[in-house]
Design a protein around this motif. Sequence first.
Motif, short mmCIF file in Angstrom:
data_model
loop_
_atom_site.label_atom_id
_atom_site.label_comp_id
_atom_site.label_asym_id
_atom_site.label_seq_id
_atom_site.Cartn_x
_atom_site.Cartn_y
_atom_site.Cartn_z
N ASP A 1 0.82 -1.22 0.00
CA ASP A 1 0.00 0.00 0.00
C ASP A 1 0.85 1.27 0.00
O ASP A 1 0.50 2.26 -0.66
CB ASP A 1 -0.94 0.02 1.20
CG ASP A 1 -2.06 -1.00 1.07
OD1 ASP A 1 -2.36 -1.43 -0.07
OD2 ASP A 1 -2.66 -1.37 2.11
N THR A 2 1.96 1.26 0.72
CA THR A 2 2.82 2.44 0.77
C THR A 2 3.47 2.68 -0.59
O THR A 2 3.62 3.83 -1.03
CB THR A 2 3.88 2.31 1.87
OG1 THR A 2 3.22 2.00 3.11
CG2 THR A 2 4.67 3.59 2.05
N LYS B 1 2.13 1.88 -3.43
CA LYS B 1 1.05 2.41 -4.28
C LYS B 1 0.89 3.91 -4.06
O LYS B 1 0.76 4.67 -5.02
CB LYS B 1 -0.25 1.68 -4.00
CG LYS B 1 -0.25 0.23 -4.49
CD LYS B 1 -1.50 -0.50 -4.08
CE LYS B 1 -1.40 -1.97 -4.47
NZ LYS B 1 -2.52 -2.77 -3.97
N LYS B 2 0.93 4.37 -2.80
CA LYS B 2 0.80 5.80 -2.50
C LYS B 2 1.97 6.58 -3.08
O LYS B 2 1.78 7.67 -3.66
CB LYS B 2 0.74 6.02 -0.99
CG LYS B 2 -0.54 5.54 -0.35
CD LYS B 2 -0.46 5.68 1.16
CE LYS B 2 -1.62 4.96 1.82
NZ LYS B 2 -1.49 4.96 3.28
N ALA B 3 3.17 6.05 -2.92
CA ALA B 3 4.36 6.74 -3.44
C ALA B 3 4.32 6.82 -4.96
O ALA B 3 4.67 7.86 -5.55
CB ALA B 3 5.62 6.03 -2.97
N VAL C 1 1.62 6.82 -6.90
CA VAL C 1 0.59 7.80 -7.26
C VAL C 1 1.14 9.22 -7.09
O VAL C 1 0.94 10.09 -7.95
CB VAL C 1 -0.70 7.58 -6.42
CG1 VAL C 1 -1.62 8.79 -6.52
CG2 VAL C 1 -1.41 6.32 -6.86
N TRP C 2 1.87 9.45 -6.00
CA TRP C 2 2.44 10.77 -5.74
C TRP C 2 3.39 11.17 -6.88
O TRP C 2 3.30 12.27 -7.42
CB TRP C 2 3.16 10.79 -4.39
CG TRP C 2 3.56 12.14 -3.94
CD1 TRP C 2 2.86 12.97 -3.11
CD2 TRP C 2 4.74 12.87 -4.31
NE1 TRP C 2 3.53 14.16 -2.95
CE2 TRP C 2 4.69 14.12 -3.67
CE3 TRP C 2 5.83 12.58 -5.12
CZ2 TRP C 2 5.70 15.08 -3.81
CZ3 TRP C 2 6.83 13.54 -5.27
CH2 TRP C 2 6.75 14.77 -4.62
N PRO D 1 5.46 12.57 1.85
CA PRO D 1 5.30 13.52 0.75
C PRO D 1 6.19 14.76 0.85
O PRO D 1 6.75 15.20 -0.16
CB PRO D 1 3.82 13.89 0.81
CG PRO D 1 3.17 12.70 1.42
CD PRO D 1 4.17 12.18 2.42
#
Length: 116
Positions: free
Chosen positions: A12-13, A15-17, A19-20, A107
Amino acid sequence: MTITMYGITNCDTIKKARVWLESRDVPYRFHDYRTEGIEAGKLNGWVGEVGWEKLLNKGSTTFRELPEADRQGLDENKAKALMLAKPTMIKRPVLEVGDQILVGFKPDVYEGAVGK
């Protein structure tokens, strides 16, 4: 500047990175530990830069499933051997931004590193 993200696709982390980075049009290469592994030289460089304590994810399922004897008495050599044998124990993501190594996804840190 070359950017490489190291991790596993279903994290999940990660995936967030991703997307960022993608939402800011930051080009990067993704290195999947599960399919590509990790080279000893690369891991040694990271350990020299940020320390094995920051890289070894003691909260990971892989680490928690190790026999008790493997989790005890950790030092740099033992930690590196564990991470080489099972790279999913490395905290995610590891982002190489030029000569800089970032561990985890924050972020504001990414913002400062990639300048976008």
